[in-house]
Design a protein around this motif. Sequence first.
Motif, PDB file in Angstrom:
ATOM      1  N   LEU A  88     -66.167  24.195 -24.706  1.00 52.48           N
ATOM      2  CA  LEU A  88     -65.478  23.387 -23.716  1.00 52.48           C
ATOM      3  C   LEU A  88     -64.354  24.208 -23.113  1.00 52.48           C
ATOM      4  N   ALA A  89     -64.243  24.155 -21.807  1.00 48.47           N
ATOM      5  CA  ALA A  89     -63.223  24.933 -21.103  1.00 48.47           C
ATOM      6  C   ALA A  89     -61.849  24.631 -21.663  1.00 48.47           C
ATOM      7  N   GLY A  90     -61.101  25.682 -21.944  1.00 50.28           N
ATOM      8  CA  GLY A  90     -59.737  25.526 -22.404  1.00 50.28           C
ATOM      9  C   GLY A  90     -59.601  25.316 -23.892  1.00 50.28           C
ATOM     10  N   LEU A  91     -60.708  25.094 -24.635  1.00 50.77           N
ATOM     11  CA  LEU A  91     -60.609  24.846 -26.065  1.00 50.77           C
ATOM     12  C   LEU A  91     -61.044  26.040 -26.900  1.00 50.77           C
ATOM     13  N   LEU A  96     -56.326  30.968 -21.583  1.00 51.84           N
ATOM     14  CA  LEU A  96     -56.367  29.704 -20.863  1.00 51.84           C
ATOM     15  C   LEU A  96     -57.089  29.881 -19.539  1.00 51.84           C
ATOM     16  N   GLU A  97     -57.778  28.837 -19.099  1.00 41.82           N
ATOM     17  CA  GLU A  97     -58.487  28.897 -17.846  1.00 41.82           C
ATOM     18  C   GLU A  97     -57.717  28.122 -16.792  1.00 41.82           C
ATOM     19  N   ILE A  98     -57.873  28.557 -15.548  1.00 40.60           N
ATOM     20  CA  ILE A  98     -57.269  27.882 -14.413  1.00 40.60           C
ATOM     21  C   ILE A  98     -58.390  27.150 -13.693  1.00 40.60           C
ATOM     22  N   ARG A 130     -53.670  23.212  -8.708  1.00 38.10           N
ATOM     23  CA  ARG A 130     -53.936  24.243  -9.714  1.00 38.10           C
ATOM     24  C   ARG A 130     -53.496  23.726 -11.070  1.00 38.10           C
ATOM     25  N   GLU A 131     -54.418  23.678 -12.049  1.00 38.11           N
ATOM     26  CA  GLU A 131     -54.127  23.187 -13.390  1.00 38.11           C
ATOM     27  C   GLU A 131     -54.589  24.223 -14.415  1.00 38.11           C
ATOM     28  N   ARG A 132     -53.864  24.276 -15.510  1.00 39.14           N
ATOM     29  CA  ARG A 132     -54.263  25.141 -16.630  1.00 39.14           C
ATOM     30  C   ARG A 132     -54.926  24.274 -17.681  1.00 39.14           C
ATOM     31  N   LEU A 133     -56.073  24.718 -18.175  1.00 42.29           N
ATOM     32  CA  LEU A 133     -56.761  23.992 -19.236  1.00 42.29           C
ATOM     33  C   LEU A 133     -56.321  24.501 -20.577  1.00 42.29           C
TER      34      LEU A 133
END
Length: 133
Positions: A88-91, A96-98, A130-133
Amino acid sequence: MADLTSDDTRRTRDALAYACDHLEELREDLGDDPAGSALLDRLLSRIRGNGTIADVLDEIHAALQAAGDALGLYGRVPGHQGDRGIDLAGLGSGPLEIVYLCPIGRCSGHQTQAAGSPPRCGISGEELRRERL
């Protein structure tokens, strides 16, 4: 330290590490159901008695999902998001993914890379959030 040789897999070790670090959170997530609390107590008992734990971890995972937590126990452990090998993205354990999201939060569309600078909504023309996961 408990001898976990019968179920000493990385998945089991990682899930146990998470469970131990978040025991009170898991109790809260399982809610008022005495069966959920009993599962956590059984896990602790098996650890202290050098018993196998993989089956109890599986039961905790299922109980969390039944209580409404879609990720359950394994979905919270980096690198073990479910049994399908899906990260899962960000986990994950990587950086970290944008992600770029709808500027007004009305659609589920997203971009993981900026197509333009700055990326814009195709309908409104507004800059994507723009969010960081």
